[in-house]
Design an enzyme around this catalytic site. Structure first.
Site, PDB file in Angstrom:
ATOM      1  CG  HIS A  16      -1.640   1.246   1.495  1.00  0.00           C
ATOM      2  ND1 HIS A  16      -3.012   1.355   1.394  1.00  0.00           N
ATOM      3  CD2 HIS A  16      -1.209   2.484   1.869  1.00  0.00           C
ATOM      4  CE1 HIS A  16      -3.382   2.587   1.686  1.00  0.00           C
ATOM      5  NE2 HIS A  16      -2.299   3.294   1.986  1.00  0.00           N
ATOM      6  CD  GLU A  17       1.956   3.694   3.700  1.00  0.00           C
ATOM      7  OE1 GLU A  17       2.397   4.734   3.159  1.00  0.00           O
ATOM      8  OE2 GLU A  17       0.883   3.661   4.324  1.00  0.00           O
ATOM      9  CG  HIS A  47       0.666   6.151  -0.746  1.00  0.00           C
ATOM     10  ND1 HIS A  47      -0.449   6.628  -1.393  1.00  0.00           N
ATOM     11  CD2 HIS A  47       0.230   5.602   0.415  1.00  0.00           C
ATOM     12  CE1 HIS A  47      -1.527   6.361  -0.661  1.00  0.00           C
ATOM     13  NE2 HIS A  47      -1.137   5.740   0.438  1.00  0.00           N
TER      14      HIS A  47
END
Length: 407
Positions: A22-23, A26
């Protein structure tokens, strides 16, 4: 016990990898647009090790729960160095910032899709239609009508010599669809069983065979059978089996794509429904903590999901294990897009509020307004954090003292 522990560890590891990716979503999109990413770490707490590549520090921390991606200037209120200022995130176009902030949730969606696709081409996807719709009364084969007063006898499908075969004797054939029994319509197989179990002796049965309708008479005997409630009682039995739809549907590499998209859409709808029902299920979690029966539809924490994953592996239910992992990724992805701080959806909502506000101001001949002051939203953010923390504490407690278990 070892299989259970392995399942718990594997599921927890799957969650950690999902949040770490998820990170990474980003980070990769921010770098692609030219924003400066200061740090990307997996986990929280003290640093285990780290290294620097280019302008970004990468590393691992001791607590393997999630991670973080530090992008310079996520808001206009964040401090940046003179060197970072030209590449601060808030300076980029609204759509680019939206892509970066939503990339985490998109990563969860992609992970869930990949898991479902791999299931489709290996172990198959659950047949949702078969699970949600009544089984039609289409005959697969005829058998005998015999007594069965124990579980072992129920599981034994052989026919002892001399056992009556009333359905076969009456002319019932494979592919026949039973329309009515003893004058009562039977749209589902359960309707057939209900009428037959109450019947005895010559019983009229109407079936559809191809395009024709046949009238049969089945001489239904009364036999002793072990019922679902554990009691033995005398019931009518005609000696026939219905065509049972497959529990799983299998696909090849090409057909699995469309099937996975369709199944993903269904899961998104179910996820949205669970989010809407989320608040009303919290009282049931509290009740479970104090000894009430745990509703299997109540929310679970990472602890509870990992325990279910462990039980799935222990029982050899790998399909359930991966299905649960995909479901959790979809849920986290959708939940993170809710327009509430501190979730990514809250930041996206503020970015678009500023964009629409400045557009309206431009129509009125006014200059663009300043950035939203996040400090004024700190009280609301704190309330959401406290509520979220409280719900997490409740679900973790319930998953420890009264967990949801596989039957």
């Amino acid at each position: 016990m070892l299989a259970y522990i392995i399942g718990v560890v594997l599921f927890a590891l799957g969650i950690c990898i999902s949040v770490a990716l998820h990170e990474a979503g980003h980070m990769l999109t921010a770098k692609a647009f030219g924003m400066k990413v200061r740090r990307y770490f997996v986990g929280f707490g003290p640093t285990v090790f780290s290294w620097r590549r280019g302008e970004t520090e990468y590393g691992l921390k001791w607590i393997p729960l999630g991670g973080f991606c530090d992008i310079a200037g996520m808001t206009a209120l964040d401090e940046v160095t003179p060197e970072e200022a030209p590449r601060a995130m808030w300076r980029f176009k609204t759509w680019k910032r939206t892509v970066v902030m939503s990339a985490g949730s998109i990563t969860h969606f992609l992970l869930g899709f990949v898991v479902l696709y791999l299931m489709a081409v290996t172990m198959g996807l659950p047949n949702i239609a078969a699970a949600s719709e009544p089984i039609p009364p289409v005959i697969d084969a005829t058998s005998c009508a015999r007594a069965a007063t124990t579980t072992a006898q129920l599981n034994d499908e052989s026919c002892p010599p001399g056992s009556p075969q009333p359905a076969k004797a009456a002319g019932l054939m494979h592919g026949d669809k039973i329309l009515s029994v003893n004058g009562k319509p039977t749209p589902a197989w359960t309707d057939v069983l209900k009428v037959v179990q109450d019947a005895g002796g010559p019983t009229p049965v109407v079936v559809q065979r191809g395009n024709a309708t046949k009238n049969l008479v089945i001489d239904i005997p009364r036999v002793k059978r072990l019922t679902s409630d554990g009691t033995v009682r005398e019931v009518g039995m005609m000696g026939a089996k219905t065509v049972v739809p497959p529990a799983n549907l299998h696909y090849n590499g090409l057909t699995a794509v469309g099937a996975t998209f369709s199944f993903t859409g269904t899961m998104f709808a179910q996820t949205a429904q669970r989010l809407v029902q989320f608040p009303e299920r919290i009282p049931a979690v509290v009740s479970a903590i104090f000894g009430g029966e745990r509703d299997p539809n109540t929310p679970v924490s990472v602890v509870g999901a990992s325990r279910i994953g462990g039980e799935a592996v222990q029982q050899g239910l790998w399909q359930l294990f991966f299905f649960l992992l995909a479901s959790l990724n979809f849920f986290i992805g959708v939940f993170n897009l809710l327009p509430l701080l501190p979730m990514d959806g809250g930041h996206i909502a503020i970015v678009w509020y500023e964009r629409v506000r400045d557009w309206i101001r431009g129509l009125r001949g006014k200059a663009a307004g300043g950035p939203v002051d996040y400090t004024k939203l700190s009280a609301v953010t704190m309330v959401i954090v406290v509520i979220g923390g409280g719900i997490t504490l409740l679900t973790v407690t319930a998953d420890i003292v009264n967990p949801i278990r596989l039957q």
